[in-house]
Design an enzyme around this catalytic site. Sequence first.
Site, PDB file in Angstrom:
ATOM      1  N   THR A 117       7.415  34.956 114.155  1.00  0.00           N
ATOM      2  CA  THR A 117       6.527  34.057 114.170  1.00  0.00           C
ATOM      3  C   THR A 117       5.822  33.680 112.770  1.00  0.00           C
ATOM      4  O   THR A 117       4.824  34.330 112.615  1.00  0.00           O
ATOM      5  CB  THR A 117       5.185  34.734 115.193  1.00  0.00           C
ATOM      6  OG1 THR A 117       5.148  35.947 114.644  1.00  0.00           O
ATOM      7  CG2 THR A 117       5.962  34.754 116.665  1.00  0.00           C
ATOM      8  N   ALA A 189       5.312  50.816 109.353  1.00  0.00           N
ATOM      9  CA  ALA A 189       5.382  50.660 107.838  1.00  0.00           C
ATOM     10  C   ALA A 189       6.858  50.736 107.551  1.00  0.00           C
ATOM     11  O   ALA A 189       7.613  51.665 107.408  1.00  0.00           O
ATOM     12  CB  ALA A 189       4.433  51.832 107.157  1.00  0.00           C
ATOM     13  N   LYS A 245      -3.761  44.459 116.727  1.00  0.00           N
ATOM     14  CA  LYS A 245      -2.570  44.188 115.744  1.00  0.00           C
ATOM     15  C   LYS A 245      -2.969  43.455 114.577  1.00  0.00           C
ATOM     16  O   LYS A 245      -2.758  43.983 113.215  1.00  0.00           O
ATOM     17  CB  LYS A 245      -1.482  43.771 116.357  1.00  0.00           C
ATOM     18  CG  LYS A 245      -0.393  43.104 115.458  1.00  0.00           C
ATOM     19  CD  LYS A 245       0.418  44.412 114.513  1.00  0.00           C
ATOM     20  CE  LYS A 245       1.524  43.779 113.946  1.00  0.00           C
ATOM     21  NZ  LYS A 245       1.980  44.844 112.911  1.00  0.00           N
ATOM     22  N   LEU A 246      -3.797  42.306 114.661  1.00  0.00           N
ATOM     23  CA  LEU A 246      -4.046  41.381 113.429  1.00  0.00           C
ATOM     24  C   LEU A 246      -5.126  42.266 112.738  1.00  0.00           C
ATOM     25  O   LEU A 246      -5.301  42.517 111.571  1.00  0.00           O
ATOM     26  CB  LEU A 246      -4.748  40.270 114.054  1.00  0.00           C
ATOM     27  CG  LEU A 246      -3.834  39.284 114.633  1.00  0.00           C
ATOM     28  CD1 LEU A 246      -4.532  37.980 115.082  1.00  0.00           C
ATOM     29  CD2 LEU A 246      -2.634  38.707 113.940  1.00  0.00           C
ATOM     30  N   CYS A 301       3.911  41.201 107.239  1.00  0.00           N
ATOM     31  CA  CYS A 301       2.812  41.005 108.286  1.00  0.00           C
ATOM     32  C   CYS A 301       1.541  40.891 107.406  1.00  0.00           C
ATOM     33  O   CYS A 301       0.575  39.935 107.934  1.00  0.00           O
ATOM     34  CB  CYS A 301       2.679  42.499 108.928  1.00  0.00           C
ATOM     35  SG  CYS A 301       4.040  42.559 109.968  1.00  0.00           S
TER      36      CYS A 301
END
Length: 503
Positions: A117, A189, A245-246, A301
């Site tokens: 995404t 990570a 998550k964001l 990310c």
Amino acid sequence: SYLTPPRALSFNTQHTSQKMGSTVDETKFNVKICCIGAGYVGGPTMATIAKYAPDVKVHVVDINPKQIARWNSDNLPIYEPGLDECVKAVRGKNLFFSTKIDEAIRECEIIFVSVNTPTKTYGVGAGRAADLKNWELAARNIAKVANGPKIIVEKSTLPVRTAHSMRKVLMANDRKISFEVLSNPEFLAEGTAMKDLAKPDRVLIGGMTTEEGQKAVRKLCAVYERWVPKANVITTNLWSSELSKLVANAFLAQRISSINSISELCEATGADVQEVAHAIGKDTRIGKRFLNSSVGFGGSCFQKDILNLVYLCESFGLKEVAEYWDQVVKINDHQKLRFARKMIRNMFNTISGKKILLLGFAFKKDTGDTRETASVYVAKHLLAERAKVSIYDPKVEHEQIKSDFDYYKALTPGRSFEDCVKVVTDPYKAAEGAHAIAIMTEWDEFKEFDYQKMYDSMAKPAFIFDGRLILDHQKLLKIGFEVYAIGKPYGVKYQNMDDLKVN
């Protein structure tokens, strides 16, 4: 990555499954899971589930046959410490990789969607919003080929309330098949992903508050609780899970940009950023994690998720909140640019025709991932000044580096990759005649290099730029290097007020 819906494949339900000539006893499996997307998240996550849950059959599927062929080979498509051993221990037993997406969807009751995404590069929200094309294509294909009720698990990082949109797509099927959508974000990570999966700080699962929604949540919880303590499996509503998550990535990136902003002040004042970080990290309210100053954060990310958060805030009219988080990305971009400019300025404001060796291309050590790596951005600035760039990385392949220079538009216009960049396998040979070395990734092996040997073969004066603060700078200075390091006071006139004498 999931790019286009594959054609439907025929599937016959049997009590045995064929995998590379072997026969698997289906009766031993209590749960069957499928993951669409065989990338950095899908592969390691599913391998871990297969390892710790031998009664769970796990399919990892992808439309990219080359990717799947690598997963089925001795040369996995990604590097992660511990991954190779984990995959080989369970592959062909209860872990299977294939391109048979439709078959896997029909066979499995829980379907993870872990597709790419990326940040949109076109239309509304370009440069900030997440591009959900792949996710929607996956959802539409699931709705098309599913043969009964399914639990769909969001594993990709998605904007808040995406689950609502995806549920609409899924429930629009004309066969009245029901779907429950869960959010189960990853908090891995790279470099320690297998350890993170084996002993996670938390597993977060968000679902609808309806009876069926909570039933689906409990079913997924049960999968993880085969090896994760129940206290570490957290359940929330869908929207809290998606936003968490964001926010987690935004907070981590914020710490990096915060200490990087201070590194510039340290260079100007004579302070040492490592000493400052150590001092403030002793405060238990702050802690020492993510206070290592560097040339800038990378990876798939941090930047993507912050930009997604910024766009989300803007779409709700939260202008000040959006500007606050946008500054985290701006500081990161600034850090990469100023590192390149510092190199140019210290090398007499001209690097045209000069050979510069970049040590490291992965965005961090112990991974082969190069997405948003600082190295490609610094190289872009150096190439713009007509430097000759050589790159050495112990894990990143030549083709990946070449692909990244094209993707990030880092090449000088009108010049090919071969004209601008040389990917090397011998760092000592690459150092011969070089004017400068720059540490771009904190690989442990770089600490052990024979820098005296490198110095002896380099053009003089020989420069070394430590963008990761991993080298012994005093030793390098004694060798004869001109040393520049992020957040260090080298060159500051009043470094320790040594020139001030008391009469």
